[in-house]
Design a protein around this motif. Structure first.
Motif, PDB file in Angstrom:
ATOM      1  N   GLN A   1      47.936   8.585  25.707  1.00  0.00           N
ATOM      2  CA  GLN A   1      48.759   8.410  24.511  1.00  0.00           C
ATOM      3  C   GLN A   1      49.801   9.529  24.384  1.00  0.00           C
ATOM      4  O   GLN A   1      50.952   9.293  24.039  1.00  0.00           O
ATOM      5  CB  GLN A   1      47.825   8.499  23.304  1.00  0.00           C
ATOM      6  CG  GLN A   1      48.411   7.998  22.053  1.00  0.00           C
ATOM      7  CD  GLN A   1      48.040   6.541  21.864  1.00  0.00           C
ATOM      8  OE1 GLN A   1      47.160   6.030  22.546  1.00  0.00           O
ATOM      9  NE2 GLN A   1      48.705   5.902  20.984  1.00  0.00           N
ATOM     10  N   ARG A   2      49.357  10.729  24.702  1.00  0.00           N
ATOM     11  CA  ARG A   2      50.270  11.880  24.594  1.00  0.00           C
ATOM     12  C   ARG A   2      51.370  11.797  25.648  1.00  0.00           C
ATOM     13  O   ARG A   2      52.499  12.208  25.426  1.00  0.00           O
ATOM     14  CB  ARG A   2      49.491  13.193  24.723  1.00  0.00           C
ATOM     15  CG  ARG A   2      48.653  13.488  23.483  1.00  0.00           C
ATOM     16  CD  ARG A   2      47.911  14.796  23.611  1.00  0.00           C
ATOM     17  NE  ARG A   2      48.800  15.953  23.653  1.00  0.00           N
ATOM     18  CZ  ARG A   2      48.521  17.082  24.285  1.00  0.00           C
ATOM     19  NH1 ARG A   2      47.397  17.218  24.936  1.00  0.00           N
ATOM     20  NH2 ARG A   2      49.376  18.079  24.273  1.00  0.00           N
ATOM     21  N   VAL A   3      51.029  11.245  26.825  1.00  0.00           N
ATOM     22  CA  VAL A   3      52.036  11.084  27.879  1.00  0.00           C
ATOM     23  C   VAL A   3      53.098  10.085  27.390  1.00  0.00           C
ATOM     24  O   VAL A   3      54.306  10.336  27.459  1.00  0.00           O
ATOM     25  CB  VAL A   3      51.395  10.567  29.194  1.00  0.00           C
ATOM     26  CG1 VAL A   3      52.464  10.340  30.264  1.00  0.00           C
ATOM     27  CG2 VAL A   3      50.331  11.541  29.701  1.00  0.00           C
ATOM     28  N   ILE A   4      52.596   8.953  26.864  1.00  0.00           N
ATOM     29  CA  ILE A   4      53.494   7.904  26.361  1.00  0.00           C
ATOM     30  C   ILE A   4      54.415   8.487  25.292  1.00  0.00           C
ATOM     31  O   ILE A   4      55.632   8.303  25.298  1.00  0.00           O
ATOM     32  CB  ILE A   4      52.660   6.732  25.764  1.00  0.00           C
ATOM     33  CG1 ILE A   4      51.840   6.041  26.858  1.00  0.00           C
ATOM     34  CG2 ILE A   4      53.556   5.736  25.041  1.00  0.00           C
ATOM     35  CD1 ILE A   4      50.817   5.032  26.326  1.00  0.00           C
ATOM     36  N   GLU A   5      53.802   9.250  24.395  1.00  0.00           N
ATOM     37  CA  GLU A   5      54.536   9.808  23.274  1.00  0.00           C
ATOM     38  C   GLU A   5      55.597  10.820  23.732  1.00  0.00           C
ATOM     39  O   GLU A   5      56.721  10.826  23.228  1.00  0.00           O
ATOM     40  CB  GLU A   5      53.546  10.491  22.340  1.00  0.00           C
ATOM     41  CG  GLU A   5      54.131  10.776  20.992  1.00  0.00           C
ATOM     42  CD  GLU A   5      53.015  11.066  20.011  1.00  0.00           C
ATOM     43  OE1 GLU A   5      52.176  10.169  19.822  1.00  0.00           O
ATOM     44  OE2 GLU A   5      52.958  12.167  19.473  1.00  0.00           O
ATOM     45  N   CYS A   6      55.238  11.638  24.718  1.00  0.00           N
ATOM     46  CA  CYS A   6      56.195  12.621  25.241  1.00  0.00           C
ATOM     47  C   CYS A   6      57.440  11.913  25.775  1.00  0.00           C
ATOM     48  O   CYS A   6      58.569  12.361  25.555  1.00  0.00           O
ATOM     49  CB  CYS A   6      55.563  13.418  26.393  1.00  0.00           C
ATOM     50  SG  CYS A   6      54.887  14.982  25.895  1.00  0.00           S
TER      51      CYS A   6
ATOM     52  N   ASN B   1      50.097   3.728  33.314  1.00  0.00           N
ATOM     53  CA  ASN B   1      49.577   3.619  31.945  1.00  0.00           C
ATOM     54  C   ASN B   1      50.142   4.664  30.996  1.00  0.00           C
ATOM     55  O   ASN B   1      49.888   4.620  29.795  1.00  0.00           O
ATOM     56  CB  ASN B   1      48.047   3.709  31.946  1.00  0.00           C
ATOM     57  CG  ASN B   1      47.442   2.569  32.723  1.00  0.00           C
ATOM     58  OD1 ASN B   1      47.966   1.451  32.694  1.00  0.00           O
ATOM     59  ND2 ASN B   1      46.375   2.839  33.461  1.00  0.00           N
ATOM     60  N   GLY B   2      50.883   5.622  31.551  1.00  0.00           N
ATOM     61  CA  GLY B   2      51.495   6.640  30.706  1.00  0.00           C
ATOM     62  C   GLY B   2      53.021   6.561  30.752  1.00  0.00           C
ATOM     63  O   GLY B   2      53.663   6.021  29.856  1.00  0.00           O
ATOM     64  N   LEU B   3      53.580   7.075  31.851  1.00  0.00           N
ATOM     65  CA  LEU B   3      55.042   7.210  31.936  1.00  0.00           C
ATOM     66  C   LEU B   3      55.774   5.879  31.778  1.00  0.00           C
ATOM     67  O   LEU B   3      56.730   5.760  31.011  1.00  0.00           O
ATOM     68  CB  LEU B   3      55.408   7.855  33.287  1.00  0.00           C
ATOM     69  CG  LEU B   3      54.822   9.243  33.523  1.00  0.00           C
ATOM     70  CD1 LEU B   3      55.052   9.698  34.968  1.00  0.00           C
ATOM     71  CD2 LEU B   3      55.460  10.262  32.569  1.00  0.00           C
ATOM     72  N   LEU B   4      55.304   4.866  32.519  1.00  0.00           N
ATOM     73  CA  LEU B   4      55.999   3.573  32.506  1.00  0.00           C
ATOM     74  C   LEU B   4      55.863   2.878  31.150  1.00  0.00           C
ATOM     75  O   LEU B   4      56.805   2.266  30.657  1.00  0.00           O
ATOM     76  CB  LEU B   4      55.451   2.690  33.637  1.00  0.00           C
ATOM     77  CG  LEU B   4      56.420   1.697  34.246  1.00  0.00           C
ATOM     78  CD1 LEU B   4      57.712   2.357  34.684  1.00  0.00           C
ATOM     79  CD2 LEU B   4      55.782   1.003  35.449  1.00  0.00           C
ATOM     80  N   LYS B   5      54.682   3.016  30.544  1.00  0.00           N
ATOM     81  CA  LYS B   5      54.500   2.423  29.206  1.00  0.00           C
ATOM     82  C   LYS B   5      55.450   3.078  28.214  1.00  0.00           C
ATOM     83  O   LYS B   5      56.007   2.421  27.338  1.00  0.00           O
ATOM     84  CB  LYS B   5      53.056   2.609  28.723  1.00  0.00           C
ATOM     85  CG  LYS B   5      52.144   1.506  29.185  1.00  0.00           C
ATOM     86  CD  LYS B   5      50.852   1.524  28.393  1.00  0.00           C
ATOM     87  CE  LYS B   5      49.926   0.431  28.901  1.00  0.00           C
ATOM     88  NZ  LYS B   5      48.560   0.621  28.424  1.00  0.00           N
ATOM     89  N   GLY B   6      55.620   4.409  28.370  1.00  0.00           N
ATOM     90  CA  GLY B   6      56.540   5.133  27.484  1.00  0.00           C
ATOM     91  C   GLY B   6      57.967   4.617  27.632  1.00  0.00           C
ATOM     92  O   GLY B   6      58.631   4.310  26.641  1.00  0.00           O
ATOM     93  N   ILE B   7      58.416   4.467  28.882  1.00  0.00           N
ATOM     94  CA  ILE B   7      59.821   4.070  29.082  1.00  0.00           C
ATOM     95  C   ILE B   7      60.018   2.601  28.685  1.00  0.00           C
ATOM     96  O   ILE B   7      61.093   2.207  28.251  1.00  0.00           O
ATOM     97  CB  ILE B   7      60.307   4.370  30.531  1.00  0.00           C
ATOM     98  CG1 ILE B   7      61.840   4.568  30.557  1.00  0.00           C
ATOM     99  CG2 ILE B   7      59.928   3.301  31.516  1.00  0.00           C
ATOM    100  CD1 ILE B   7      62.354   5.812  29.981  1.00  0.00           C
ATOM    101  N   LYS B   8      58.949   1.797  28.789  1.00  0.00           N
ATOM    102  CA  LYS B   8      59.068   0.401  28.337  1.00  0.00           C
ATOM    103  C   LYS B   8      59.296   0.351  26.826  1.00  0.00           C
ATOM    104  O   LYS B   8      60.048  -0.466  26.315  1.00  0.00           O
ATOM    105  CB  LYS B   8      57.819  -0.403  28.721  1.00  0.00           C
ATOM    106  CG  LYS B   8      57.902  -0.863  30.172  1.00  0.00           C
ATOM    107  CD  LYS B   8      56.776  -1.779  30.555  1.00  0.00           C
ATOM    108  CE  LYS B   8      56.915  -2.153  32.027  1.00  0.00           C
ATOM    109  NZ  LYS B   8      55.638  -2.540  32.614  1.00  0.00           N
TER     110      LYS B   8
END
Ligand code: B12
Length: 250
Positions: free
Chosen positions: A35-40, A68-75
């Motif tokens: 979650q923190r990765v996504i949020e960053c 599950n982190g970086l790509l979800k964030g950019i999506k």
């Protein structure tokens, strides 16, 4: 009378998303570390991304952190852009944050000493959207391919010359703009004139679709970066571009 409640007067949606609770509510999952990765990424938090990704890597596989982190964030950033909430500055910051995280994951993935083959990657002429390409680079390197990264906004002639020079097992292209994807077709025509039959896997957004890419010789549509190593492996084992297209695009 002085205004006491500003809430109905002016809402800066870009600032609304800066709330630490924003992404937790919108992209929520059980995994707090991810979650923190996504949020960053969503917040373009360059100050914390290194620490947060390293922390996620303590418990997760690098490929999981990427997907599950970086790509979800950019999506989520893509959605915010499409809804007109994010503008160029926020999106650029988010992209840079994703690239920093990706580099850490890529280093952790490592690359086998024995090279399995050679791949050339590029982002189309006139196009600076290189996140997909960097993802492909990381996954190809992790599975043992030497990657010759031509970078972004690469003139078609440079791509063709690089193919003639390095004779790769596979050529990869990424594009997001409808006005740049035509360069893939040009490259295919120029290679065909030279008598070169390298599998040319293209991915991206906008008009980069299965029907467009399979509409020209050599073209294979790459829906997801994770397919690149499998396609490269098939190419290395001698499968023709037609064979790879049949296997992945039909
Ligand atoms: C991030 C982003 C930016 C960033 C790019 C940063 C960077 N380093 O890449 C910045 C802020 C710089 C930017 C700039 C611009 N952008 Co922009 N951007 C986006 C955004 C939000 C996300 C795109 C993205 O990176 N997605 C994530 C990556 C990982 O996805 P991907 O590349 O598609 O890769 C996936 C697959 O396609 C596949 N894949 C990709 N390549 C390959 C290769 C192989 C071999 C394989 C197997 C698979 C594969 O794997 C990946 C998933 O695993 C989109 C919005 C959206 N809805 O998509 C707009 C968007 C692409 N941008 C757009 C525009 C118009 C621009 C600008 C022209 C804006 C402007 N007015 O200046 C400029 C472009 C300037 C230029 N010359 O390129 C439009 C394009 C419209 C169109 N179809 O033509 C979009 C769609 C926004 C919109 N709805 O209007 N942008």
């Amino acid at each position: 009378m002085p205004v006491k409640d500003y809430s109905n007067i002016f809402v800066r949606y870009d600032l609304v998303t800066e709330s630490p609770y924003y992404s937790i509510n919108r992209v929520a999952g059980e995994d707090q570390v991810m979650q923190r990765v996504i949020e960053c990424v969503i917040l373009g938090d360059l100050d914390n991304i290194v620490e947060v990704v390293k922390c996620a890597l303590e418990e997760n596989d690098p490929v999981d952190v990427i997907y599950n982190g970086l790509l979800k964030g950019i999506k989520e950033v893509s959605r915010l852009w499409d809804e007109g909430i994010y503008y160029l500055p926020q999106t650029l910051l988010a992209s840079d944050t994703m690239l920093v995280g990706l580099e850490i994951c890529e280093n952790r993935l490592g690359c086998p000493v024995r090279k399995r083959g050679v791949a050339i990657t590029h982002t189309a002429e006139g196009d600076i959207h290189d996140l997909g390409q960097k993802l492909v680079n990381a996954l190809l390197r992790a599975s043992g391919f030497e990657v010759i990264d031509l970078g972004k906004d690469v003139p078609v002639e440079v791509v063709v010359e690089a193919v003639k020079k390095h004779k790769p097992d596979i050529l990869c292209g990424t594009a997001q703009l409808s006005i740049t994807m035509g360069s893939f077709k040009k490259i295919s025509e120029m290679l065909t004139i030279e008598g070169i039959e390298v599998p040319f896997v293209c991915g991206g957004g906008g008009g980069v679709t299965l029907s467009f890419i399979t509409g020209f010789v050599l073209g294979i549509y790459g829906k997801d970066a994770s397919l690149a190593p499998k396609m490269a492996e098939d190419a290395k084992r001698g499968m023709s571009w037609e064979g790879i297209r049949r296997k992945y695009n039909e």
